[in-house]
Design an enzyme around this catalytic site. Sequence first.
Site, PDB file in Angstrom:
ATOM      1  CB  SER A 121      -7.418  -1.229   4.320  1.00  0.00           C
ATOM      2  OG  SER A 121      -6.442  -1.981   3.770  1.00  0.00           O
ATOM      3  CE  LYS A 145     -10.122   1.750   0.661  1.00  0.00           C
ATOM      4  NZ  LYS A 145      -9.710   0.431   1.282  1.00  0.00           N
ATOM      5  CB  SER A 165      -5.812   0.990   1.039  1.00  0.00           C
ATOM      6  OG  SER A 165      -6.957   0.262   1.160  1.00  0.00           O
TER       7      SER A 165
END
Length: 384
Positions: free
Chosen positions: A155, A76, A131
Amino acid sequence: MSATEIAARVRARELRAADVAAQALDRIGRADPQLCAFIEVWGEEALRRAGEVDARLDRRGADPSLPLAGVPVAVKGRHGLRAAGPLLAAGAVPVGATSVPGPGTPWQTWGLGARGRTVNPWRADRTPGGSSAGAAAAVAAGLVPLATGGDGAGSVRIPAAWCGVSGLKTTSGRLPSGDRTGLAVPGVLARTVTDAELWWRVVSEEPAPADAALPVTAVWSPGLGFAGPDPEPVALARAAVERLVAAGVVRLVRPRMPLRLTDPGPAWLALRTPGAGAEPGMADLAGAERVRAENNRRLAALFADAELLLTPTAPTAPHGHDGPGDRYSTSLTWAFNLSGHPALSLPAGFGGDGCPAGLQLVAPHGREALLLAVAREAETHATG
């Protein structure tokens, strides 16, 4: 192939890690112009790392110290590789950095890849959630079997639900995290629960768990006592629960006191943004800690009566790229960032719009193994 299958076949020398990496890079090259799941793709570096895995296995044979031998993984964000040391040591091959929301994004439910905004693999006009947007999209589209995520308010779990994959948020404090508030913790997105379990064993250094004693007692809560989720995600999650009950995986029980948490939103915002208590609708830090303490007390009472809490993962279906409006997609997830409990989102079926929904499983602190064992059973029964 799953991460578990890739690693087993690479260790057995039925596959070359370099070939697996090359195939993953080819998939990314073909799909990412439309998906926009990656910020960066590390082609040469991935092939170099894969070659090192092959060379090590050629010298040592089926090395059991490489449980992720040759598995292509995505990390990520641009800085995700910093926390990937355990995965590299286990033989994983990072192929790129996945998208996260761009600068100035007023909400965290989409990603901005190198070629544009990240789309949901099931419907390009919908967000994948965030996210960990690119991570979920890349896993759901089959570009990689595993992707790392970070979960500060949902997220990992929200994009897992909206992209139809599994997503694990770990217990606060169990793994290193650079978040000074303690709200954000590491997590993983995976196409199978077995792969998520493999990731967990690598990063936590826990042994393979024993099979869970079934059925596991669980409490169902559609809205945690304060949220107002839409009927469809509630119905899909509840149907997934009923399948678990019918399969003998869980047994629903009634807690002695119905679960009614205080809305954690203002407290979360106050803890995340020091000084925000002066703004309308936000709590001060002392008020935030009072909400945290009271919700922790209510959750402790629930977990004295049951082993799991079951809820929808997200209160709505995936929204469009114009934004979520006034609905917080985090309303059913961020309570457990505030409390620190581990939680996992499982696929729960598809809505009328063709997009996936999720079922959230929450366990007592430190019980990731229980979450994964129940989720593995759920996945087994879902696939027959």
